[in-house]
Each structure stands twice: as structure tokens, then as C-alpha cells.
Enzyme design. Sequence first.
Site, PDB file in Angstrom:
ATOM      1  N   ASP A 100       5.663  84.428  33.952  1.00 20.39           N
ATOM      2  CA  ASP A 100       4.345  84.689  33.362  1.00 20.39           C
ATOM      3  C   ASP A 100       4.536  85.243  31.947  1.00 20.39           C
ATOM      4  O   ASP A 100       5.304  86.201  31.759  1.00 20.39           O
ATOM      5  CB  ASP A 100       3.644  85.732  34.264  1.00 20.39           C
ATOM      6  N   GLU A 152      -0.170  78.324  25.914  1.00 21.86           N
ATOM      7  CA  GLU A 152      -1.500  78.925  25.718  1.00 21.86           C
ATOM      8  C   GLU A 152      -2.012  78.708  24.302  1.00 21.86           C
ATOM      9  O   GLU A 152      -1.276  78.818  23.336  1.00 21.86           O
ATOM     10  CB  GLU A 152      -1.435  80.433  26.023  1.00 21.86           C
ATOM     11  N   ASN A 275      -4.948  83.126  37.437  1.00 20.70           N
ATOM     12  CA  ASN A 275      -3.999  84.253  37.453  1.00 20.70           C
ATOM     13  C   ASN A 275      -4.660  85.558  37.857  1.00 20.70           C
ATOM     14  O   ASN A 275      -5.640  85.979  37.238  1.00 20.70           O
ATOM     15  CB  ASN A 275      -3.429  84.456  36.048  1.00 20.70           C
TER      16      ASN A 275
HETATM   17  P1  13P Z   1      -5.699  90.171  35.504  1.00 20.39           P
HETATM   18  O1  13P Z   1      -5.305  91.376  34.700  1.00 20.39           O
HETATM   19  O2  13P Z   1      -7.147  89.860  35.320  1.00 20.39           O
HETATM   20  O3  13P Z   1      -5.316  90.265  36.912  1.00 20.39           O
HETATM   21  O4  13P Z   1      -4.899  88.909  34.879  1.00 20.39           O
HETATM   22  C1  13P Z   1      -3.592  88.626  35.284  1.00 20.39           C
HETATM   23  C2  13P Z   1      -2.927  87.597  34.445  1.00 20.39           C
HETATM   24  O5  13P Z   1      -3.523  86.895  33.662  1.00 20.39           O
HETATM   25  C3  13P Z   1      -1.483  87.431  34.617  1.00 20.39           C
HETATM   26  O6  13P Z   1      -0.943  86.518  33.716  1.00 20.39           O
HETATM   27  O1  G3H Z   2      -0.749  89.105  32.182  1.00 20.14           O
HETATM   28  C1  G3H Z   2      -0.175  90.147  32.457  1.00 20.14           C
HETATM   29  C2  G3H Z   2       0.167  90.428  33.864  1.00 20.14           C
HETATM   30  O2  G3H Z   2      -0.856  91.145  34.487  1.00 20.14           O
HETATM   31  C3  G3H Z   2       1.491  91.115  33.936  1.00 20.14           C
HETATM   32  O3  G3H Z   2       1.379  92.420  33.496  1.00 20.14           O
HETATM   33  O4  G3H Z   2       3.209  92.668  31.822  1.00 20.14           O
HETATM   34  O5  G3H Z   2       2.218  94.660  33.000  1.00 20.14           O
HETATM   35  O6  G3H Z   2       3.676  93.034  34.243  1.00 20.14           O
HETATM   36  P1  G3H Z   2       2.714  93.246  33.121  1.00 20.14           P
HETATM   37 ZN    ZN Z   3      -1.963  86.528  31.819  1.00 19.25          ZN
END
Ligand code: 13P
Ligand code: G3H
Ligand code: ZN
Length: 330
Positions: A100, A152, A275
Amino acid sequence: MHTTETKPVSYKELGFSNTREMFKAAMKDGYAVPAYNFNNMEQIQAIITACMKSRSPVILQVSKGARDYANATLLRWMGRGAMEMMKEQGTPVPAAMHLDHGDSFELCKSCIDSGFSSVMYDGSSLPYAENARITRQVVEYAHKFDVSVEAELGVLAGIEDEVSSEKSHYTDPAQVEDFVKKTGVDSLAISIGTSHGAYKFKVKPGESVPPLRFDILEEVEKRIPGFPIVLHGSSSVMPAYIDMINKYGGKMENAVGVPPEQLRRAAKSAVCKINIDSDGRLVMTAMIRKVFSEKPGEFDPRKYLGPAREELIKMYMDKNKDVLGSAGRV
Ligand code: 13P
Ligand code: G3H
Ligand code: ZN
């Protein structure tokens, strides 16, 4: 026996799927595949259990922050462990192991080499040409191994209180066709008003949250018909859990997310991946606070992480069934 791999390992040997077939089915049948983040054992157990129980495909998501927190090697072995656990239980569902918000070619490559089946390269804050150039570089490497790539266009607002959703830079539909053609990417995350975290919109009491920009989504769909779209920042920040957190000593005022019916509408369109991370965090926090408040003498982590895990399973199952529409698809 060697336990540390030095040579690249293919996700196919590990039993993961890339996202291509998952998205094809989701596009055809009007649902979205859940992409749930995990950072620890209870979260991945809950995600896997919920998706097996509801017969939903799943994308297990690992962020750079998760790798830094839990250790990259440990996390990927947890992903592999989850695959083994599903096989052992005899009811596996298709699962992708996904990076991610990868912020460099090197990070994406390292994940691909260690058995991820899908990566996101997020160059959304870079100038267009630079975003396209690095995305292309990631795609060229990933596709050699049949790994899928998400990119993105457009910037989601941050999670800070001062940042309101109007400040996000919506995706410009005029750019998407060229970007997809130039990069060869497999799916595209767009910005239509969602944002990360638990404070997505500034709304006064009695006001409802502004609708997502479905007009932009429709415009994007016209330019790249049938192409898989991804929505980040899609937690609903369910009031029941916020109330529970506040009731048991927390302080999360004015937390607000994306209404489930808007996500359901998006899932019926070209949006194939949704997500969700914050909702999992909120559920864990609410349950742990509840246990601590009701049983102040409790000090066995299993006695508070266990109930949190049970509640997470329920929440993910509800999402799959009522919001994403992914339940019962495998
Ligand atoms: P949320 O913070 O809305 O759960 O989004 C998560 C996300 O986009 C992870 O990539
Ligand atoms: O998009 C972000 C996700 O919620 C992951 O968050 O970078 O704090 O692990 P993080
Ligand atoms: Zn995200």
C-alpha cells in the site's frame, strides 16, 4: 534448513493471486474487492477469518509504516502463514498480498522480490510526468513476474484536523487515458473526495457529509471504460465505535467517514478495490478500551486482543456483505 531467503520468491509458489482476475470478476458483477490493512497478528487473523466466512476475495495490504513497525520479513511471513492457515482449514479464498502506498521503485521491487502479488506505486504528489515515469518503471519490473500494479492520480487530503476534504486535489479526468496508456498500469486510484484517517469531513451538528464526486468518477469511466478504479480513504468511521471509544475514556470528537451507501454505489461502478484501514483501528481501540474499563485488573493481552479480534471479524463480514458486495463471490 534455511529460513531466510536471499533469492527472489514468486507469489505464485506461495498461493497468492494478483489482482487482475479479481478485478475482472468485480467489474462484471458490480462489487469491490476489500483491501484491508494489517500490522499485527490479530488483524490478519480477523481479515482472513472474516473473508473465509463470508466467501469474499481479499487484498491483504501492507504499508511502509506497517513494514517499519512490524518488520518487513515478519509481515510477509505472516501473509504466507495466512495462506497456509486457509489451506489447512480447507476453505481458502483468493488473496493478494499488496504493498500500500509504495513511495519508490526500490520499495516496490523489494516487495515483488519477496513474494507480493501486487504493489501500489504512489507518485500522486509528484509532477505528472515524474509520476508517470516511475510508475512505468515499476510496471516494467512487476509485469516480468506477473505482479499487478496500482498507481494514483490526484491527491487525497491528509488526516490532520485542519485539512478539510475541499483541499484534496481531485483527479483530473482529462489525464487518465494518457496516464494509463503511458504507464501500462493495471488499476488506478483516484481522488473524488475521500481522505485517509478518522476525520474526513468537517460537518457541523445536524449537517450531513458532502457526497463524493461521482461526476468525476463517471467522467473517468467514460475515458477509460472497463478499467479498474481504486478508492482509498474509504473507512466509514462508524458512529457506534466512536461512541464506544468516547464512552470508555477516549476522545475522538467530530470523527466522521464515508457513508456506507456511497461506497456501495461506488462498488457497483468501475471501482473494483476499496481500501479500509481506519475502521479496523477504531474497532480494536473501542474493544480494548471497553475491556480495560470493565475489567481494570485484566493484564493478559489475549483477554483484550481476543475480544478486539472477534469484533473485527464481525465488522469485516458486515463490510463484505453490506458495503462492498464481495460476500458470497467465491
Ligand atoms: P482509511 O483511513 O479511510 O481507512 O483509508 C485507508 C487507505 O486508504 C489505505 O490505503
Ligand atoms: O493509507 C494509509 C494506510 O491507512 C496506512 O497507514 O501508513 O499509518 O500504516 P500507515
Ligand atoms: Zn490509502
